[in-house]
Design a protein around this motif. Structure first.
Motif, PDB file in Angstrom:
ATOM      1  N   GLN A 143       0.847  -1.193   0.000  1.00 41.63           N
ATOM      2  CA  GLN A 143       0.000   0.000   0.000  1.00 41.63           C
ATOM      3  C   GLN A 143       0.874   1.232   0.000  1.00 41.63           C
ATOM      4  O   GLN A 143       2.055   1.154   0.302  1.00 41.63           O
ATOM      5  N   HIS A 170       0.455   5.508   1.319  1.00 42.21           N
ATOM      6  CA  HIS A 170      -0.390   6.488   1.992  1.00 42.21           C
ATOM      7  C   HIS A 170       0.427   7.757   2.191  1.00 42.21           C
ATOM      8  O   HIS A 170       1.640   7.762   2.024  1.00 42.21           O
ATOM      9  N   HIS A 201       1.189  11.412   4.563  1.00 43.39           N
ATOM     10  CA  HIS A 201       1.087  12.117   5.844  1.00 43.39           C
ATOM     11  C   HIS A 201       1.150  13.596   5.528  1.00 43.39           C
ATOM     12  O   HIS A 201       2.033  14.042   4.790  1.00 43.39           O
ATOM     13  N   GLU A 208       6.735  13.555   8.144  1.00 48.00           N
ATOM     14  CA  GLU A 208       7.095  12.925   9.427  1.00 48.00           C
ATOM     15  C   GLU A 208       8.603  13.021   9.649  1.00 48.00           C
ATOM     16  O   GLU A 208       9.062  13.491  10.680  1.00 48.00           O
ATOM     17  N   HIS A 258       4.427   7.442   1.858  1.00 49.10           N
ATOM     18  CA  HIS A 258       5.059   6.186   2.282  1.00 49.10           C
ATOM     19  C   HIS A 258       4.602   5.047   1.384  1.00 49.10           C
ATOM     20  O   HIS A 258       3.406   4.743   1.339  1.00 49.10           O
ATOM     21  N   VAL A 260       4.715   1.277   1.115  1.00 50.47           N
ATOM     22  CA  VAL A 260       4.958   0.205   2.079  1.00 50.47           C
ATOM     23  C   VAL A 260       5.110  -1.148   1.374  1.00 50.47           C
ATOM     24  O   VAL A 260       4.249  -1.533   0.583  1.00 50.47           O
ATOM     25  N   PHE A 267       1.620 -10.239   5.490  1.00 47.51           N
ATOM     26  CA  PHE A 267       2.034  -8.870   5.798  1.00 47.51           C
ATOM     27  C   PHE A 267       2.053  -8.678   7.312  1.00 47.51           C
ATOM     28  O   PHE A 267       2.995  -8.115   7.873  1.00 47.51           O
ATOM     29  N   LEU A 322       7.312   1.548  12.373  1.00 49.28           N
ATOM     30  CA  LEU A 322       6.068   2.172  11.927  1.00 49.28           C
ATOM     31  C   LEU A 322       6.003   3.524  12.623  1.00 49.28           C
ATOM     32  O   LEU A 322       6.541   3.690  13.722  1.00 49.28           O
ATOM     33  N   THR A 323       5.337   4.496  12.007  1.00 51.02           N
ATOM     34  CA  THR A 323       5.336   5.835  12.618  1.00 51.02           C
ATOM     35  C   THR A 323       4.046   6.130  13.381  1.00 51.02           C
ATOM     36  O   THR A 323       3.882   7.220  13.920  1.00 51.02           O
ATOM     37  N   PRO A 368       1.059   3.968  16.086  1.00 51.85           N
ATOM     38  CA  PRO A 368       0.823   2.699  16.776  1.00 51.85           C
ATOM     39  C   PRO A 368       0.352   1.635  15.792  1.00 51.85           C
ATOM     40  O   PRO A 368      -0.359   1.973  14.827  1.00 51.85           O
ATOM     41  N   PRO A 369       0.810   0.390  15.911  1.00 56.86           N
ATOM     42  CA  PRO A 369       1.563  -0.205  17.030  1.00 56.86           C
ATOM     43  C   PRO A 369       3.073   0.053  17.039  1.00 56.86           C
ATOM     44  O   PRO A 369       3.769  -0.527  17.865  1.00 56.86           O
ATOM     45  N   HIS A 398       5.615  -0.914  15.545  1.00 54.19           N
ATOM     46  CA  HIS A 398       6.528  -2.067  15.465  1.00 54.19           C
ATOM     47  C   HIS A 398       7.877  -1.654  14.878  1.00 54.19           C
ATOM     48  O   HIS A 398       7.924  -0.892  13.891  1.00 54.19           O
ATOM     49  N   TRP A 443      13.952   1.662   6.527  1.00 56.52           N
ATOM     50  CA  TRP A 443      13.549   2.925   5.902  1.00 56.52           C
ATOM     51  C   TRP A 443      14.475   3.266   4.745  1.00 56.52           C
ATOM     52  O   TRP A 443      15.715   3.105   4.846  1.00 56.52           O
TER      53      TRP A 443
HETATM   54  C1  LIG Z   1       0.327  -3.306  11.589  1.00 53.27           C
HETATM   55  O1  LIG Z   1       0.954  -2.792  10.435  1.00 53.27           O
HETATM   56  C2  LIG Z   1       0.916  -1.435  10.207  1.00 53.27           C
HETATM   57  C3  LIG Z   1       0.236  -0.536  11.014  1.00 53.27           C
HETATM   58  C4  LIG Z   1       0.255   0.834  10.705  1.00 53.27           C
HETATM   59  C5  LIG Z   1       0.922   1.280   9.574  1.00 53.27           C
HETATM   60  C6  LIG Z   1       0.918   2.748   9.184  1.00 53.27           C
HETATM   61  C7  LIG Z   1       2.153   3.494   9.710  1.00 53.27           C
HETATM   62  O2  LIG Z   1       2.135   3.543  11.102  1.00 53.27           O
HETATM   63  N1  LIG Z   1       3.381   2.923   9.275  1.00 53.27           N
HETATM   64  C8  LIG Z   1       4.006   3.821   8.516  1.00 53.27           C
HETATM   65  S1  LIG Z   1       5.469   3.542   7.765  1.00 53.27           S
HETATM   66  N2  LIG Z   1       3.335   4.981   8.416  1.00 53.27           N
HETATM   67  C9  LIG Z   1       2.225   4.860   9.131  1.00 53.27           C
HETATM   68  O3  LIG Z   1       1.379   5.729   9.304  1.00 53.27           O
HETATM   69  C10 LIG Z   1       1.623   0.348   8.772  1.00 53.27           C
HETATM   70  O4  LIG Z   1       2.284   0.846   7.697  1.00 53.27           O
HETATM   71  C11 LIG Z   1       3.358   0.090   7.236  1.00 53.27           C
HETATM   72  C12 LIG Z   1       1.608  -0.997   9.075  1.00 53.27           C
END
Ligand SMILES: COc1ccc(C[C@@]2(O)NC(=S)NC2=O)c(OC)c1
Ligand SMILES: [Zn+2]
Length: 258
Positions: A92, A94, A96, A106, A119, A121, A131, A196-197, A199-200, A202, A207
């Motif tokens: 995907q 998206h 910001h 960001e 971004h 992904v 995923f 990830l930027t 929550p969660p 991870h 990058w």
């Molecule tokens: C559980 O998996 C996830 C959850 C959130 C996001 C979105 C984000 O948090 N991550 C980035 S990068 N930008 C974002 O806003 C995600 O994107 C890869 C993957």
């Protein structure tokens, strides 16, 4: 689920650690990129994007951003090279953007922010089967970050108009969009291990942040806005199409100037 997190005073980044302790981890994104402190790694080759058989499906608003989803059932759209040991599948993209002013990116570069940040992904389908599994693994995701230059007021309005009128939780068809047209001509990049930027949060993202921003000219937007004016009433169902046109026209003609 209520608002587990957001960008307000009570639920914003400064308190995310309460529900997501990893927010205080040692590879959290975004970061401020300080170019002259970045070390050159001669073993890093160019980043290669194979988006030609692009497989976009739909565009949706998930309440935090507008996301364009891709069919990631095979390796038609992948990123490889650079810091990556194998191809990562496009899942995907998206954006910001900030709600006020032109400082929505960001990542920042030497303390400076851009109007918005795209971004793209991707996930490691060689090592992981889904995923979701990749999103929790230290080498599970590869996100290509692209800065978008300061938008004029009008451009921003149109962006918001397109992005925000997609009512939350709604989705529109968005087929055949090749995100390659969203990229600057040179893919010189910085790379670091992050997260990830939102929550969660991870810590699963390799990058790849592209140095050169892309810009959108007022001219492109004017032509599009003009064309969509009479269709305003119909814009809701055709949102994906107009956004597609907007992104594709402007980007393919490459008359990026600002
Ligand atoms: C559980 O998996 C996830 C959850 C959130 C996001 C979105 C984000 O948090 N991550 C980035 S990068 N930008 C974002 O806003 C995600 O994107 C890869 C993957
Ligand atoms: Zn993002």
């Amino acid at each position: 689920t209520g608002n587990l997190w957001g960008y307000g005073k009570e639920d914003g980044p400064s308190v995310w650690h309460k529900n997501y302790p990893v927010a205080q981890g040692d590879r959290q994104s975004p970061i401020d990129i300080v170019p002259h402190q970045a070390s050159h790694d001669p073993s890093l080759g160019p980043v290669v994007l194979n988006y030609d058989q692009c497989t976009s499906i739909k565009i949706a608003n998930n309440g935090h951003s507008v996301v364009v989803e891709f069919d990631d059932s095979d390796d038609r759209s992948v990123i490889r090279g650079g810091p990556l040991d194998n191809p990562y599948r496009l899942k995907q993209f998206h954006f910001h953007w900030g709600v006020k002013g032109c400082h929505g990116s960001e990542h920042t570069v030497a303390g400076n922010s851009y109007a918005s940040e795209l971004h793209l992904v991707h996930w490691n389908a060689v090592k992981y089967t889904t995923f979701g599994e990749a999103a929790t693994a230290p080498d599970g995701l590869a996100v290509l970050g692209i800065f978008l230059q300061h938008h004029g007021r009008f451009v921003k309005a149109v962006f918001f108009f397109f992005f925000f009128f997609l009512l939350q939780g709604s989705a529109a068809d968005f087929k055949g969009f090749n995100p390659k047209c969203l990229l600057p001509s040179s893919l010189h990049y910085w790379t670091y291990l992050g997260s990830l930027t939102t929550p969660p949060l991870h810590e699963s993202v390799i990058w790849i942040v592209v140095k050169d921003p892309i810009t959108v000219s007022e001219k492109q937007v004017t032509c599009l806005a003009g064309s969509s004016e009479p269709a305003l009433g119909r814009l809701l169902p055709a949102s994906g199409l107009y956004l597609h046109t907007f992104l594709t026209q402007g980007l393919y003609t490459r008359n990026w100037e600002f």
